[in-house]
Design an enzyme around this catalytic site. Sequence first.
Site, PDB file in Angstrom:
ATOM      1  CE  LYS A  77      -4.048  -2.239   1.882  1.00  0.00           C
ATOM      2  NZ  LYS A  77      -5.165  -2.146   2.814  1.00  0.00           N
ATOM      3  CG  ASP A 112      -8.061  -0.091   3.041  1.00  0.00           C
ATOM      4  OD1 ASP A 112      -8.849  -0.892   2.503  1.00  0.00           O
ATOM      5  OD2 ASP A 112      -6.815  -0.207   2.958  1.00  0.00           O
TER       6      ASP A 112
END
Length: 122
Positions: free
Chosen positions: A68, A105
């Site tokens: 990420k 997220d």
Amino acid sequence: MVGRRRAAVLGKPIAHSLSPVIHTAGYAAAGLTGWSYTRIECAAAELPDLVAGLGPEWAGLSVTMPGKEAALAVAAQASPVAAAVGAANTLVRRPDGSWYADNTDVAGMVQVLTDAVAAQAS
């Protein structure tokens, strides 16, 4: 415009991911013929070279751990959320061939916490 479109989820390990099943069903429901979605095993250190080597048929990538932070670094531009948290779980190919990073997220976690608080208040 490229006729065939590809997307994938990147991570290591990644064999367990159900993303291909979910996305393939979504493509079918939306009538997106010619689209495919797969898994690619990719460590964070490998991500920049992998992304740089993708052809124009690649429309987007979902990124899970451990990539990420690396996903954010390969993007030419990032959403304010991805920039604020220092990580991206989504890379979208822009018309000029560069990548745009986002992080979904955060919105998901906010919704889960909001729902949990609302449920406790009921």
